[in-house]
Design an enzyme around this catalytic site. Sequence first.
Site, PDB file in Angstrom:
ATOM      1  NE  ARG A  78       0.204   0.215   5.023  1.00 29.96           N
ATOM      2  CZ  ARG A  78       1.268   1.000   5.332  1.00 29.96           C
ATOM      3  NH1 ARG A  78       1.755   1.861   4.328  1.00 29.96           N
ATOM      4  NH2 ARG A  78       1.950   0.367   6.332  1.00 29.96           N
ATOM      5  N   GLY A  79       0.325   2.318  -0.117  1.00 30.00           N
ATOM      6  CA  GLY A  79       0.793   3.689   0.013  1.00 30.00           C
ATOM      7  C   GLY A  79       1.152   3.717   1.330  1.00 30.00           C
ATOM      8  N   GLY A  80       1.936   5.079   1.539  1.00 31.89           N
ATOM      9  CA  GLY A  80       2.339   5.201   2.995  1.00 31.89           C
ATOM     10  C   GLY A  80       3.732   4.650   3.440  1.00 31.89           C
ATOM     11  CB  THR A  83       1.478   2.272   9.908  1.00 32.36           C
ATOM     12  OG1 THR A  83       0.741   2.938  11.219  1.00 32.36           O
ATOM     13  CG2 THR A  83       0.746   1.196   9.390  1.00 32.36           C
ATOM     14  CB  ALA A 145      -2.435   5.864  10.029  1.00 32.92           C
ATOM     15  CB  ILE A 146      -4.935   7.305   5.204  1.00 28.92           C
ATOM     16  CG1 ILE A 146      -6.417   7.389   6.135  1.00 28.92           C
ATOM     17  CG2 ILE A 146      -5.424   6.869   3.643  1.00 28.92           C
ATOM     18  CD1 ILE A 146      -7.026   8.959   5.503  1.00 28.92           C
ATOM     19  N   GLY A 147      -3.301   4.556   4.536  1.00 27.08           N
ATOM     20  CA  GLY A 147      -2.750   3.761   3.401  1.00 27.08           C
ATOM     21  C   GLY A 147      -3.453   3.109   2.434  1.00 27.08           C
ATOM     22  CB  CYS A 176       3.155   7.800   9.008  1.00 24.01           C
ATOM     23  SG  CYS A 176       1.633   6.922   9.644  1.00 24.01           S
TER      24      CYS A 176
END
Length: 222
Positions: A78-80, A83, A145-147, A176
Site C-alpha cells: 500500500r501507499g504510506g 505503521t 492513519a491512512i494507507g 508513518c
Amino acid sequence: MRPLEVRRLGVVSYADALTLQRTLVEERRAGTVPDLLLLLQHPAVITLGVRGDGGRSHILATDERLAELGIAVHEAGRGGDVTYHGPGQVVGYPILDLDPDRRDVHRYVRDLEEVMIQVCAEYGVVAGRIAGLTGVWVGAEKIGAIGVRISRWITCHGFAFNVATDLDHFRLIVPCGIGDRGVTSLERAVGRRIPIPEVEDAFVHHFAIVFTRAVPSPATSA
C-alpha cells in the site's frame, strides 16, 4: 445510492487480511460483490509501504525486541510509510469501485479522513487535518492513519483508527515516518473505556454518509 456491504471480521491476521482483500478486489472488479467495508482488528504487527524501503529504516526496535514482543513485520503493498496495527485499533478496508463518479485519489483520501473526523466528533473529540500530512489528528497527535491502494479504480487497504491501542508500541517505530508528532487514541482523548463494536457502528454510519452508500441492516458478521 449504491449498496455497501459491511463485514465485521473480528481479529484477523495481517496475512489473511491481505489474501482476503486480493480476492475481494477481483470479485468487485467482476461485479460479483457490491462495494464492501471490512472492519477488523489485527494482532500486533508492523507494516511497510511500497515507497523506497517501505519505512524499514523507521523501525527503531531490533529484530530481537520485536520477536520478544511477538510483533511481526509485513510488507503491505500500500501507499504510506511504516505503521503499527494491534488490538484496540479499528482497521477499515474499503473495497470500492470508484468508477465512474469518484475517480479522484485525493478526494478518496480526504473522504476517509472525513469519516474519522466525524467519528471523533461523535465522541466530543475535535479532530482535523494537518497541511501536508495524511491522516487525522487531535492537536499534534495522530489518531487515524491512512494507507491505500487503488487499482483500475478498485480500492483496498484503507485506514487504522486508534480506540484502545497500546500506544507504547508506536515507540518501536517512527509512525508513518513522521518523527516530530505523537500518537493518541480515542479512549485517551475522552478519558473512558469505549467498546470497539460501538466505534464500528459509528464508522458504518459516517462512512455511508460521506461516501453516499446505502447499508442494509444489520451489517454482516464473520
